[in-house]
Design a protein around this motif. Structure first.
Motif, PDB file in Angstrom:
ATOM      1  N   VAL A 182       0.819  -1.206   0.000  1.00  0.00           N
ATOM      2  CA  VAL A 182       0.000   0.000   0.000  1.00  0.00           C
ATOM      3  C   VAL A 182       0.857   1.262   0.000  1.00  0.00           C
ATOM      4  O   VAL A 182       0.583   2.232  -0.699  1.00  0.00           O
ATOM      5  N   ALA A 183       1.932   1.251   0.790  1.00  0.00           N
ATOM      6  CA  ALA A 183       2.789   2.435   0.895  1.00  0.00           C
ATOM      7  C   ALA A 183       3.428   2.804  -0.439  1.00  0.00           C
ATOM      8  O   ALA A 183       3.804   3.964  -0.651  1.00  0.00           O
ATOM      9  N   ASP A 184       3.549   1.828  -1.344  1.00  0.00           N
ATOM     10  CA  ASP A 184       4.214   2.069  -2.625  1.00  0.00           C
ATOM     11  C   ASP A 184       3.244   2.399  -3.753  1.00  0.00           C
ATOM     12  O   ASP A 184       3.666   2.684  -4.868  1.00  0.00           O
ATOM     13  N   LYS A 185       1.951   2.349  -3.476  1.00  0.00           N
ATOM     14  CA  LYS A 185       0.954   2.556  -4.527  1.00  0.00           C
ATOM     15  C   LYS A 185       0.420   3.993  -4.496  1.00  0.00           C
ATOM     16  O   LYS A 185       0.364   4.621  -3.432  1.00  0.00           O
ATOM     17  N   PRO A 186       0.000   4.522  -5.640  1.00  0.00           N
ATOM     18  CA  PRO A 186      -0.542   5.889  -5.669  1.00  0.00           C
ATOM     19  C   PRO A 186      -1.953   5.981  -5.095  1.00  0.00           C
ATOM     20  O   PRO A 186      -2.399   7.045  -4.691  1.00  0.00           O
ATOM     21  N   SER A 187      -2.662   4.851  -5.061  1.00  0.00           N
ATOM     22  CA  SER A 187      -4.022   4.834  -4.520  1.00  0.00           C
ATOM     23  C   SER A 187      -4.380   3.401  -4.175  1.00  0.00           C
ATOM     24  O   SER A 187      -3.656   2.468  -4.520  1.00  0.00           O
ATOM     25  N   VAL A 188      -5.491   3.229  -3.482  1.00  0.00           N
ATOM     26  CA  VAL A 188      -5.941   1.883  -3.126  1.00  0.00           C
ATOM     27  C   VAL A 188      -7.390   1.682  -3.557  1.00  0.00           C
ATOM     28  O   VAL A 188      -8.155   2.632  -3.704  1.00  0.00           O
ATOM     29  N   VAL A 189      -7.730   0.421  -3.761  1.00  0.00           N
ATOM     30  CA  VAL A 189      -9.104   0.014  -4.049  1.00  0.00           C
ATOM     31  C   VAL A 189      -9.621  -0.735  -2.830  1.00  0.00           C
ATOM     32  O   VAL A 189      -8.935  -1.615  -2.304  1.00  0.00           O
ATOM     33  N   ILE A 190     -10.795  -0.374  -2.375  1.00  0.00           N
ATOM     34  CA  ILE A 190     -11.341  -0.957  -1.147  1.00  0.00           C
ATOM     35  C   ILE A 190     -12.599  -1.775  -1.456  1.00  0.00           C
ATOM     36  O   ILE A 190     -13.479  -1.325  -2.190  1.00  0.00           O
ATOM     37  N   GLY A 191     -12.652  -2.967  -0.889  1.00  0.00           N
ATOM     38  CA  GLY A 191     -13.829  -3.818  -1.036  1.00  0.00           C
ATOM     39  C   GLY A 191     -14.605  -3.897   0.272  1.00  0.00           C
ATOM     40  O   GLY A 191     -14.085  -3.550   1.332  1.00  0.00           O
ATOM     41  N   TYR A 192     -15.825  -4.371   0.166  1.00  0.00           N
ATOM     42  CA  TYR A 192     -16.672  -4.551   1.349  1.00  0.00           C
ATOM     43  C   TYR A 192     -17.186  -5.983   1.384  1.00  0.00           C
ATOM     44  O   TYR A 192     -17.617  -6.515   0.354  1.00  0.00           O
ATOM     45  N   ALA A 193     -17.126  -6.613   2.559  1.00  0.00           N
ATOM     46  CA  ALA A 193     -17.640  -7.973   2.734  1.00  0.00           C
ATOM     47  C   ALA A 193     -18.760  -7.914   3.757  1.00  0.00           C
ATOM     48  O   ALA A 193     -18.517  -7.749   4.953  1.00  0.00           O
ATOM     49  N   MET A 194     -19.990  -8.034   3.297  1.00  0.00           N
ATOM     50  CA  MET A 194     -21.147  -7.914   4.188  1.00  0.00           C
ATOM     51  C   MET A 194     -22.107  -9.092   4.085  1.00  0.00           C
ATOM     52  O   MET A 194     -22.504  -9.679   5.082  1.00  0.00           O
ATOM     53  N   THR A 195     -22.487  -9.455   2.855  1.00  0.00           N
ATOM     54  CA  THR A 195     -23.565 -10.424   2.657  1.00  0.00           C
ATOM     55  C   THR A 195     -23.191 -11.830   3.116  1.00  0.00           C
ATOM     56  O   THR A 195     -22.088 -12.311   2.856  1.00  0.00           O
ATOM     57  N   GLU A 196     -24.118 -12.495   3.795  1.00  0.00           N
ATOM     58  CA  GLU A 196     -23.956 -13.892   4.188  1.00  0.00           C
ATOM     59  C   GLU A 196     -25.159 -14.702   3.709  1.00  0.00           C
ATOM     60  O   GLU A 196     -26.233 -14.156   3.476  1.00  0.00           O
ATOM     61  N   LYS A 197     -24.968 -15.995   3.554  1.00  0.00           N
ATOM     62  CA  LYS A 197     -25.999 -16.841   2.949  1.00  0.00           C
ATOM     63  C   LYS A 197     -27.330 -16.772   3.674  1.00  0.00           C
ATOM     64  O   LYS A 197     -28.397 -16.710   3.064  1.00  0.00           O
ATOM     65  N   GLN A 198     -27.272 -16.815   5.004  1.00  0.00           N
ATOM     66  CA  GLN A 198     -28.520 -16.864   5.760  1.00  0.00           C
ATOM     67  C   GLN A 198     -29.184 -15.502   5.882  1.00  0.00           C
ATOM     68  O   GLN A 198     -30.328 -15.404   6.292  1.00  0.00           O
ATOM     69  N   GLY A 199     -28.455 -14.456   5.510  1.00  0.00           N
ATOM     70  CA  GLY A 199     -28.996 -13.116   5.712  1.00  0.00           C
ATOM     71  C   GLY A 199     -29.460 -12.426   4.453  1.00  0.00           C
ATOM     72  O   GLY A 199     -30.416 -11.660   4.465  1.00  0.00           O
ATOM     73  N   GLY A 200     -28.775 -12.689   3.326  1.00  0.00           N
ATOM     74  CA  GLY A 200     -29.108 -11.962   2.111  1.00  0.00           C
ATOM     75  C   GLY A 200     -28.887 -10.474   2.321  1.00  0.00           C
ATOM     76  O   GLY A 200     -27.833 -10.044   2.768  1.00  0.00           O
ATOM     77  N   SER A 201     -29.902  -9.703   2.039  1.00  0.00           N
ATOM     78  CA  SER A 201     -29.796  -8.252   2.220  1.00  0.00           C
ATOM     79  C   SER A 201     -30.122  -7.822   3.648  1.00  0.00           C
ATOM     80  O   SER A 201     -30.004  -6.639   3.987  1.00  0.00           O
ATOM     81  N   ASP A 202     -30.534  -8.768   4.500  1.00  0.00           N
ATOM     82  CA  ASP A 202     -30.851  -8.458   5.900  1.00  0.00           C
ATOM     83  C   ASP A 202     -29.569  -8.547   6.720  1.00  0.00           C
ATOM     84  O   ASP A 202     -29.213  -9.612   7.238  1.00  0.00           O
ATOM     85  N   LEU A 203     -28.876  -7.436   6.848  1.00  0.00           N
ATOM     86  CA  LEU A 203     -27.574  -7.439   7.518  1.00  0.00           C
ATOM     87  C   LEU A 203     -27.680  -7.690   9.020  1.00  0.00           C
ATOM     88  O   LEU A 203     -26.673  -7.943   9.679  1.00  0.00           O
ATOM     89  N   ARG A 204     -28.893  -7.657   9.566  1.00  0.00           N
ATOM     90  CA  ARG A 204     -29.062  -7.954  10.992  1.00  0.00           C
ATOM     91  C   ARG A 204     -28.784  -9.419  11.285  1.00  0.00           C
ATOM     92  O   ARG A 204     -28.562  -9.804  12.440  1.00  0.00           O
ATOM     93  N   GLN A 205     -28.809 -10.254  10.260  1.00  0.00           N
ATOM     94  CA  GLN A 205     -28.574 -11.686  10.438  1.00  0.00           C
ATOM     95  C   GLN A 205     -27.100 -12.067  10.320  1.00  0.00           C
ATOM     96  O   GLN A 205     -26.749 -13.240  10.299  1.00  0.00           O
ATOM     97  N   THR A 206     -26.218 -11.085  10.245  1.00  0.00           N
ATOM     98  CA  THR A 206     -24.788 -11.360  10.130  1.00  0.00           C
ATOM     99  C   THR A 206     -24.274 -12.159  11.326  1.00  0.00           C
ATOM    100  O   THR A 206     -24.563 -11.822  12.477  1.00  0.00           O
ATOM    101  N   GLN A 207     -23.520 -13.216  11.056  1.00  0.00           N
ATOM    102  CA  GLN A 207     -22.984 -14.072  12.110  1.00  0.00           C
ATOM    103  C   GLN A 207     -21.463 -13.970  12.257  1.00  0.00           C
ATOM    104  O   GLN A 207     -20.893 -14.487  13.225  1.00  0.00           O
ATOM    105  N   THR A 208     -20.800 -13.330  11.330  1.00  0.00           N
ATOM    106  CA  THR A 208     -19.347 -13.176  11.414  1.00  0.00           C
ATOM    107  C   THR A 208     -18.976 -12.390  12.666  1.00  0.00           C
ATOM    108  O   THR A 208     -19.590 -11.370  12.970  1.00  0.00           O
TER     109      THR A 208
END
Length: 246
Positions: A182-208
């Motif tokens: 990261v220190a050597d790169k001009p910029s970074v790309v950021i990802g998001y990990a949210m969805t889980e199988k049992q929850g779908g779009s209902d993030l209240r069901q997240t178990q991680t």
């Protein structure tokens, strides 16, 4: 013995296959400006962020550019390909994207779609960036997600002193697709990990879960490390430099 056919017998009569005229089909949607052609957007910028007029005009032109539209078509035609191992059998876990996708990412970063609001000192920077995001979504959706995630990540990085280098790189305007530090790169790309199988779009069901592990120096500040336990079903842009995980 076969006789040669006279050239005049080979010629196709003019109009032989002209069966009809096309009169009611729309012309290709090219050579337009998605910003200057949108009265509502222009009014919003003129009222709240006139300093962003030139940026919006430049990005709006890309939406109507035939070559950029071709990049979008190719990026959607050629799907990402997972590379689990290199040719020597080493585990690499890498995702190859078509060059057109990277060209689009470069354009988005160059035009400050992910971070204008964090770079400018002008008034209503978030509104101006929202307009850029709206325009960029008319170019290609597969790159719109990482631009939005990069935008959202900065506030989290800025709030944690140990992640100052990530905050700095998330403000960069030069896209780079590599595994460099990261220190050597001009910029970074950021990802998001949210969805889980049992929850779908209902993030209240997240178990991680995240369990505190230890604290240690990271680029001159104290960083807190956690161990994550869980399973994510969907992770946008899996070859990102870093991930926010719910």
């Amino acid at each position: 013995m076969n006789k040669p056919i006279a050239p005049e017998l080979l010629a196709i009569p003019t109009g032989r296959y002209n069966t009809h005229q096309v009169l009611n089909q729309a012309l290709p949607a090219t050579q337009f400006n998605a910003y200057t052609g949108d009265v509502v957007l222009q009014s919003a910028i003129a009222r709240d962020a006139p300093w962003a007029e030139a940026r919006c005009t430049a990005l709006g032109a890309l939406a109507g550019d035939e070559q950029v539209q071709e990049l979008a078509r190719l990026a959607n035609r050629h799907l990402p390909e997972l590379k689990t191992h290199d040719r020597f059998g080493n585990r690499v876990d890498w995702v190859d994207f078509h060059p057109s996708w990277h060209q689009l990412m470069s354009l988005a970063w160059q035009h400050e779609v992910p971070n204008l609001s964090w770079r400018t000192q002008e008034k209503n920077g978030h509104l101006a960036r929202a307009v850029l995001s709206y325009l960029w979504n008319q170019v290609e959706h597969g790159t719109a997600c990482p631009t939005g995630m990069a935008y959202a990540s900065y506030a989290g990085f800025e709030a944690e002193p140990a992640l100052a280098i990530w905050a700095e790189k998330s403000r960069g305007t030069t896209y780079e697709f590599s595994r460099r530090e990261v220190a050597d790169k001009p910029s970074v790309v950021i990802g998001y990990a949210m969805t889980e199988k049992q929850g779908g779009s209902d993030l209240r069901q997240t178990q991680t879960t995240a369990r505190y592990s230890h604290s240690a120096d990271y680029h001159g500040a104290t960083a807190h490390w956690y161990e994550l336990t869980g399973h994510k079903w969907f992770c946008s842009v899996p070859q990102s430099d870093g991930f926010f995980t719910l």
